[in-house]
Design a protein around this motif. Sequence first.
Motif, short mmCIF file in Angstrom:
data_model
loop_
_atom_site.label_atom_id
_atom_site.label_comp_id
_atom_site.label_asym_id
_atom_site.label_seq_id
_atom_site.Cartn_x
_atom_site.Cartn_y
_atom_site.Cartn_z
N MET A 1 0.84 -1.19 0.00
CA MET A 1 0.00 0.00 0.00
C MET A 1 0.88 1.25 0.00
N ASN A 18 -3.13 0.89 -4.03
CA ASN A 18 -2.69 -0.50 -3.83
C ASN A 18 -1.57 -0.87 -4.81
N GLU A 19 -1.13 -2.13 -4.72
CA GLU A 19 0.03 -2.57 -5.52
C GLU A 19 -0.24 -2.59 -7.01
N LYS A 20 -1.52 -2.47 -7.41
CA LYS A 20 -1.87 -2.42 -8.83
C LYS A 20 -1.98 -0.99 -9.35
N GLU A 22 -4.16 1.13 -8.16
CA GLU A 22 -5.57 1.52 -8.04
C GLU A 22 -5.80 2.28 -6.73
N THR A 23 -6.70 3.24 -6.78
CA THR A 23 -7.04 3.99 -5.57
C THR A 23 -7.83 3.11 -4.61
N PHE A 24 -7.30 2.95 -3.41
CA PHE A 24 -7.93 2.13 -2.38
C PHE A 24 -8.93 2.96 -1.57
N ILE A 55 -4.54 0.10 7.91
CA ILE A 55 -3.52 -0.30 6.94
C ILE A 55 -2.11 0.06 7.39
N ASP A 58 0.61 -2.25 6.51
CA ASP A 58 0.68 -2.60 5.09
C ASP A 58 1.29 -1.50 4.23
#
Length: 284
Positions: A1, A18-20, A22-24, A55, A58
Motif C-alpha cells: 500500500m 494499492n500494488e496495482k 488503483e485507488t484504495f 492499513i 501494510d
Amino acid sequence: MILVADSGSTKTNWIAINEKGETFFKIDTEGLNPAVFSKKTLYDRIITKEELRDIKNDVKEIYFYGAGCGTQNAVNYLRAIFEDIFPNAEMEIYEDTIAAVKSLQTDTPGVVCILGTGSNCSYFDGKETHQKIVSLGYMLMDSASGNYYGKQILKDHAYGKMPAEMAKAFEGQYDLRPDIIKENLYRKDNPNTYLASVGRFLIENKQGEYSQKIIKDGLRFFIENQVLQFEESKNVPIYFVGSIAHFLHDEIVEVLREYDLTLGKIVRHPILTLAASIASKYTN
C-alpha cells in the motif's frame, strides 16, 4: 500500500494506492503542520482515523507534502511520528510548494504560489524549485491566506470599520465575544485554523467595495513581497494552488493585471494529480 498526502494546517488530503496502482481510498484528516502542532496532536490526528489505522502495517511507501515542512527539523519531527505509526514504510517528506509544482505537470518555468490556510511562494526553473524567503508562519507572514483575511475582518469588526449590514451577518455566524476570540487565539490549539475559518466569511461575502478592498490589498501585499522577489516573475506564468486561490480566481486575475503579470493556472486540489502520477509508476 502507498500513501500520498497533501497537508495544510486545516486539512490533510490522503489517497491510498494499492500494488496495482488503483485507488484504495480517499480521506481527509485535520491538518498536520509540524511547525504548529505538538507531536501528540499530529499522532492522534493520524492514528484515530480508522482507514489509516487499519492499513498502518501494510503501508510500504509514503509521499507527504505539507505546510511547515520547509526545514530539516520539521521533516525529522514528522518522520519520527510516521515511523512510529507506519513501521514498514519508506517515506519522502516535502514542503507543500513541491506538491504545488508537481501538481502543475509542467516543465515550463514559473512562479508557484500557495493560497490556502497559509501562503507561500517559490520559483520553478523547469527542473528545480527555488525559495528566497523562509516563512515565519501565520503570525508574521501568510499574506492573502485564509488566516490573514480572518485577522483583517476580526480587527475591522472590533474597530467598528465593517459595514453595518455585513457586521450583523458576521455576528450571526460567529461568536464574536472578546473572551471567545481570545480563547481561540491564545488558549486553544490551532489559532491559524480558527482564523482561516473566520476568513471564510470574507471569501463567501466577497462582493462589495469593503470586501474587495481587503481581498485585493492582501493580494497586492502578497505579490509585492512574495511574487516580485523573483526577477523572473515578469517573464513567466504565475501559478496558484489552494482553496483561497480557487475562490479568488477573478480577484487574482485583476490584481496580476495591475502588475503586468501573467496567470498560468489555478489548481484547487493538487493531491489528485500527485496521486495519479505516483500510481502511474505501478500501472505502466
